[in-house]
Design a protein around this motif. Structure first.
Motif, PDB file in Angstrom:
ATOM      1  N   THR A  76       0.217   5.587   6.785  1.00 10.09           N
ATOM      2  CA  THR A  76       0.439   4.503   7.929  1.00 10.09           C
ATOM      3  C   THR A  76       1.541   3.788   7.117  1.00 10.09           C
ATOM      4  O   THR A  76       2.137   3.189   8.023  1.00 10.09           O
ATOM      5  CB  THR A  76      -0.925   3.270   7.231  1.00 10.09           C
ATOM      6  OG1 THR A  76      -2.414   4.455   7.508  1.00 10.09           O
ATOM      7  CG2 THR A  76      -1.100   2.567   8.871  1.00 10.09           C
ATOM      8  N   PRO A  77       1.170   2.587   6.018  1.00  8.91           N
ATOM      9  CA  PRO A  77       2.960   2.099   5.808  1.00  8.91           C
ATOM     10  C   PRO A  77       4.364   2.496   5.837  1.00  8.91           C
ATOM     11  O   PRO A  77       5.452   2.166   5.849  1.00  8.91           O
ATOM     12  CB  PRO A  77       2.246   1.020   4.707  1.00  8.91           C
ATOM     13  CG  PRO A  77       2.244   2.238   4.014  1.00  8.91           C
ATOM     14  CD  PRO A  77       0.582   3.309   4.732  1.00  8.91           C
ATOM     15  N   LEU A  78       4.777   4.017   6.422  1.00  6.54           N
ATOM     16  CA  LEU A  78       6.019   4.584   6.106  1.00  6.54           C
ATOM     17  C   LEU A  78       6.798   4.150   6.899  1.00  6.54           C
ATOM     18  O   LEU A  78       7.502   3.940   6.802  1.00  6.54           O
ATOM     19  CB  LEU A  78       5.339   6.158   6.498  1.00  6.54           C
ATOM     20  CG  LEU A  78       5.331   7.256   4.473  1.00  6.54           C
ATOM     21  CD1 LEU A  78       5.449   8.526   5.483  1.00  6.54           C
ATOM     22  CD2 LEU A  78       6.002   6.430   3.812  1.00  6.54           C
ATOM     23  N   ILE A 124      -6.161   1.220   6.093  1.00  2.86           N
ATOM     24  CA  ILE A 124      -7.648   1.164   5.821  1.00  2.86           C
ATOM     25  C   ILE A 124      -8.565   2.812   5.740  1.00  2.86           C
ATOM     26  O   ILE A 124      -7.344   3.397   7.051  1.00  2.86           O
ATOM     27  CB  ILE A 124      -8.313   0.172   7.623  1.00  2.86           C
ATOM     28  CG1 ILE A 124     -10.130   0.240   7.178  1.00  2.86           C
ATOM     29  CG2 ILE A 124      -7.987   1.372   8.191  1.00  2.86           C
ATOM     30  CD1 ILE A 124     -10.326  -0.289   8.089  1.00  2.86           C
ATOM     31  N   GLY A 125      -8.838   2.708   5.110  1.00  4.61           N
ATOM     32  CA  GLY A 125      -9.978   4.412   4.903  1.00  4.61           C
ATOM     33  C   GLY A 125     -10.537   4.726   6.092  1.00  4.61           C
ATOM     34  O   GLY A 125     -11.213   3.828   7.287  1.00  4.61           O
ATOM     35  N   SER A 126     -10.526   5.965   6.946  1.00  4.44           N
ATOM     36  CA  SER A 126     -11.743   6.416   8.000  1.00  4.44           C
ATOM     37  C   SER A 126     -13.085   6.069   7.555  1.00  4.44           C
ATOM     38  O   SER A 126     -13.910   5.432   8.520  1.00  4.44           O
ATOM     39  CB  SER A 126     -11.593   7.680   8.336  1.00  4.44           C
ATOM     40  OG  SER A 126     -12.265   8.564   6.855  1.00  4.44           O
ATOM     41  N   PRO A 133       0.442  -1.299  -0.109  1.00  9.87           N
ATOM     42  CA  PRO A 133       0.073  -0.376  -0.078  1.00  9.87           C
ATOM     43  C   PRO A 133       0.962   1.203  -0.374  1.00  9.87           C
ATOM     44  O   PRO A 133       1.919   1.312   0.354  1.00  9.87           O
ATOM     45  CB  PRO A 133      -0.702  -0.132   1.160  1.00  9.87           C
ATOM     46  CG  PRO A 133       0.533  -1.048   1.890  1.00  9.87           C
ATOM     47  CD  PRO A 133       0.942  -1.579   1.329  1.00  9.87           C
ATOM     48  N   THR A 134      -0.195   2.496   0.411  1.00  6.31           N
ATOM     49  CA  THR A 134       1.209   3.646   0.231  1.00  6.31           C
ATOM     50  C   THR A 134       0.045   4.102   1.007  1.00  6.31           C
ATOM     51  O   THR A 134      -0.599   3.991   1.629  1.00  6.31           O
ATOM     52  CB  THR A 134       0.724   4.943  -1.432  1.00  6.31           C
ATOM     53  OG1 THR A 134      -0.999   4.698  -1.711  1.00  6.31           O
ATOM     54  CG2 THR A 134       1.479   4.204  -2.584  1.00  6.31           C
ATOM     55  N   GLY A 135       0.178   5.091   1.205  1.00  4.14           N
ATOM     56  CA  GLY A 135      -0.190   6.401   2.539  1.00  4.14           C
ATOM     57  C   GLY A 135       0.505   6.720   3.799  1.00  4.14           C
ATOM     58  O   GLY A 135       1.755   6.321   3.578  1.00  4.14           O
ATOM     59  N   ARG A 157      -4.456  16.336   2.530  1.00  2.00           N
ATOM     60  CA  ARG A 157      -3.366  16.607   3.656  1.00  2.00           C
ATOM     61  C   ARG A 157      -2.382  16.281   2.093  1.00  2.00           C
ATOM     62  O   ARG A 157      -1.561  17.157   2.887  1.00  2.00           O
ATOM     63  CB  ARG A 157      -3.500  16.595   4.478  1.00  2.00           C
ATOM     64  CG  ARG A 157      -2.883  14.288   4.307  1.00  2.00           C
ATOM     65  CD  ARG A 157      -2.913  14.056   5.806  1.00  2.00           C
ATOM     66  NE  ARG A 157      -2.664  12.413   5.577  1.00  2.00           N
ATOM     67  CZ  ARG A 157      -3.738  11.379   5.137  1.00  2.00           C
ATOM     68  NH1 ARG A 157      -4.360  11.690   4.922  1.00  2.00           N
ATOM     69  NH2 ARG A 157      -2.438  10.121   4.975  1.00  2.00           N
ATOM     70  N   PHE A 158      -2.096  15.754   1.326  1.00  2.00           N
ATOM     71  CA  PHE A 158      -1.146  15.668   0.388  1.00  2.00           C
ATOM     72  C   PHE A 158      -1.077  16.575  -0.852  1.00  2.00           C
ATOM     73  O   PHE A 158       0.063  16.791  -1.504  1.00  2.00           O
ATOM     74  CB  PHE A 158      -1.206  13.613  -0.226  1.00  2.00           C
ATOM     75  CG  PHE A 158      -0.562  12.980   0.848  1.00  2.00           C
ATOM     76  CD1 PHE A 158       0.697  12.562   1.579  1.00  2.00           C
ATOM     77  CD2 PHE A 158      -2.075  12.096   1.027  1.00  2.00           C
ATOM     78  CE1 PHE A 158       0.528  12.074   3.051  1.00  2.00           C
ATOM     79  CE2 PHE A 158      -1.854  11.232   2.161  1.00  2.00           C
ATOM     80  CZ  PHE A 158      -0.969  11.016   2.880  1.00  2.00           C
ATOM     81  N   PHE A 159      -2.521  16.970  -1.044  1.00  2.00           N
ATOM     82  CA  PHE A 159      -2.182  17.841  -2.565  1.00  2.00           C
ATOM     83  C   PHE A 159      -2.790  19.485  -1.627  1.00  2.00           C
ATOM     84  O   PHE A 159      -3.393  20.589  -2.130  1.00  2.00           O
ATOM     85  CB  PHE A 159      -3.691  17.779  -2.603  1.00  2.00           C
ATOM     86  CG  PHE A 159      -3.145  16.474  -3.703  1.00  2.00           C
ATOM     87  CD1 PHE A 159      -3.061  16.121  -4.996  1.00  2.00           C
ATOM     88  CD2 PHE A 159      -3.784  15.130  -2.870  1.00  2.00           C
ATOM     89  CE1 PHE A 159      -2.755  14.954  -5.666  1.00  2.00           C
ATOM     90  CE2 PHE A 159      -3.419  13.901  -3.646  1.00  2.00           C
ATOM     91  CZ  PHE A 159      -3.011  13.870  -5.049  1.00  2.00           C
ATOM     92  N   GLY A 172     -13.376   2.516   6.116  1.00  2.00           N
ATOM     93  CA  GLY A 172     -12.892   1.569   6.109  1.00  2.00           C
ATOM     94  C   GLY A 172     -12.711   0.785   5.084  1.00  2.00           C
ATOM     95  O   GLY A 172     -13.026  -0.661   4.667  1.00  2.00           O
ATOM     96  N   HIS A 173     -12.527   1.350   3.645  1.00  2.00           N
ATOM     97  CA  HIS A 173     -12.172   1.530   2.521  1.00  2.00           C
ATOM     98  C   HIS A 173     -10.870   0.275   2.631  1.00  2.00           C
ATOM     99  O   HIS A 173     -10.288   0.756   3.520  1.00  2.00           O
ATOM    100  CB  HIS A 173     -11.849   2.371   1.380  1.00  2.00           C
ATOM    101  CG  HIS A 173     -10.862   3.151   1.859  1.00  2.00           C
ATOM    102  ND1 HIS A 173     -11.418   4.675   1.503  1.00  2.00           N
ATOM    103  CD2 HIS A 173      -9.781   3.094   2.033  1.00  2.00           C
ATOM    104  CE1 HIS A 173      -9.946   5.475   1.712  1.00  2.00           C
ATOM    105  NE2 HIS A 173      -9.130   4.588   1.890  1.00  2.00           N
ATOM    106  N   ILE A 174     -10.619  -1.021   1.299  1.00  2.00           N
ATOM    107  CA  ILE A 174      -9.414  -1.068   1.329  1.00  2.00           C
ATOM    108  C   ILE A 174      -8.503  -0.993   0.093  1.00  2.00           C
ATOM    109  O   ILE A 174      -9.525  -1.421  -1.127  1.00  2.00           O
ATOM    110  CB  ILE A 174      -9.291  -2.942   2.156  1.00  2.00           C
ATOM    111  CG1 ILE A 174     -10.419  -3.527   1.697  1.00  2.00           C
ATOM    112  CG2 ILE A 174      -9.324  -2.620   4.028  1.00  2.00           C
ATOM    113  CD1 ILE A 174     -10.831  -4.817   1.959  1.00  2.00           C
TER     114      ILE A 174
HETATM  115  P1  PGA Z   1      -3.442   6.059   4.957  1.00  2.00           P
HETATM  116  O1  PGA Z   1      -4.364   5.719   3.979  1.00  2.00           O
HETATM  117  O2  PGA Z   1      -2.462   5.762   5.264  1.00  2.00           O
HETATM  118  O3  PGA Z   1      -2.950   7.465   4.165  1.00  2.00           O
HETATM  119  O4  PGA Z   1      -4.169   6.483   6.698  1.00  2.00           O
HETATM  120  C1  PGA Z   1      -5.097   4.722   4.651  1.00  2.00           C
HETATM  121  C2  PGA Z   1      -5.466   4.170   3.353  1.00  2.00           C
HETATM  122  O5  PGA Z   1      -7.148   5.585   2.437  1.00  2.00           O
HETATM  123  O6  PGA Z   1      -6.536   3.256   2.935  1.00  2.00           O
END
Ligand code: PGA
Length: 262
Positions: A44-46, A138-140, A40-42, A172-174, A142-144
Motif C-alpha cells: 500500500t505505501p509504495l 490495514i490488513g484484510s 509502514p511497509t507492504g 506473495r513476497f515469499f 483489520g490489523h494495523i
Molecule cells: P499491504 O499490507 O499494504 O501489503 O496490503 C497492509 C498491512 O498488512 O498492514
C-alpha cells in the motif's frame, strides 16, 4: 474520523504524500525539534514513497529534520534479507532522500532480548515527544501494524504471532510459499499508534473492503483492531473505490459530500 475517498491507489498516494509534506513543512522542524513520522511497509505505501521521493527531488520537501519510526519487523530476518523491512525501507525510500541514518528507527528482528528491544523502542519514541504523524496500512483482517485481531487496544511494542490470514496474504513476497513466511514479528502496539498526534490509515483494493467496513461502520471491537481509530481525535482513513465496496451508500455519500465541500 475523516474518510478520504479517491478513485484509485495512485490518487490515494498523491493525497497522502501531499499531506505528509504539508505536515512536515507546517511543523517547521529543526535539529532540536524534529518532525516524527511513523512509517509502514507492504504494497500500500509504495506509491506514497515514490511521491515523497519526487517531492524531495523537486525540492518541495526536506527530510533533514525528520525522524522515522517503522511500525514493525519480522523476527529472525537480518537487515540484508530482501524480505526484511529494513531492506524494504532502504530500497524503496531512505536511499533516495536526505534523511540522516541516525534518525531512522526500525525494530531489530535479530535481537536476543525482545522485551528490551521493544521497551527501548517505546522509550526512543517518548524521548522525541511522541509520533507526530503515523502512517499505516490495514490488513484484510483489520490489523494495523502487526496488531492482529484481538490484540489489546492498550498494547505497546512487543513480539506478536502472526495470524494465518496475514501469513497467507504476505506469502506473495515469499515465493507464495507459506512455510517461508516468518511466524512472528516485533510490532508497535495499538496503544503506541493511538498515542500518535495524527494517524492516517490507507486502504486500497477490494480485498480491504470488509476491513474498511468493519473499521468505519461497526462498533469498536478488538476483532477489527483498526476500529479503535473511531476514538482517535485526528484519525484519517484514505481509501480508493475498491476499498469502499462494502460501505453503505449513506456512509459513502456522507464522506464524499463532506470532503467535496472542503
Ligand atoms: P499491504 O499490507 O499494504 O501489503 O496490503 C497492509 C498491512 O498488512 O498492514
Amino acid at each position: 474520523m475523516r474518510v478520504i475517498i479517491k478513485n484509485d491507489s495512485n490518487d490515494c498516494s498523491t493525497w497522502v504524500a501531499g499531506y505528509i509534506a504539508y505536515s512536515i513543512k507546517k511543523a517547521k522542524p529543526s535539529a532540536k525539534k524534529p518532525f516524527v513520522l511513523g512509517l509502514p511497509t507492504g504494497s500500500t505505501p509504495l506509491g506514497v514513497y515514490k511521491e515523497l521521493i519526487k517531492l524531495y527531488q523537486n525540492k518541495k520537501i526536506s527530510f533533514e529534520h525528520v525522524v522515522t519510526f517503522n511500525m514493525d519487523e519480522y523476527v529472525g530476518l537480518s537487515p540484508e534479507d530482501k524480505n526484511s523491512y529494513h531492506y524494504f525501507m532502504h530500497e524503496n525510500f531512505f536511499k533516495f532522500i536526505n534523511i540522516n541514518p541516525k534518525n531512522i528507527y526500525i525494530l531489530n528482528g535479530l535481537t536476543k532480548d525482545y522485551a528490551k528491544e521493544c521497551e527501548d523502542y517505546e522509550k526512543a519514541i517518548k524521548a522525541y515527544g511522541g509520533i507526530d504523524l503515523m502512517l499505516g496500512g490495514i490488513g484484510s483482517d483489520g490489523h494495523i501494524a502487526f496488531n492482529e485481531p484481538f490484540s489489546s487496544f492498550a498494547s505497546r511494542t512487543r513480539i506478536k504471532t502472526l495470524a494465518p490470514s496475514t501469513i497467507k496474504d504476505n506469502s506473495r513476497f515469499f515465493d507464495n510459499d507459506i512455510s517461508k513466511v516468518p511466524t512472528q514479528a516485533l510490532t508497535i502496539g495499538i496503544g503506541t499508534i493511538m498515542d500518535s498526534k495524527e494517524v492516517i490509515i490507507m486502504a486500497t483494493g477490494e480485498n480491504k473492503a470488509e476491513a474498511i467496513r468493519a473499521t468505519i461502520e461497526e462498533p469498536i471491537n478488538h476483532k477489527c483492531p483498526a476500529s479503535i481509530l473511531q476514538t482517535h481525535r485526528y484519525g484519517i482513513i484514505v481509501c480508493d473505490e475498491g476499498a469502499i465496496k462494502k460501505l453503505s451508500s449513506p456512509t459513502i455519500q456522507y464522506f464524499k459530500g463532506t470532503e467535496n465541500r472542503l
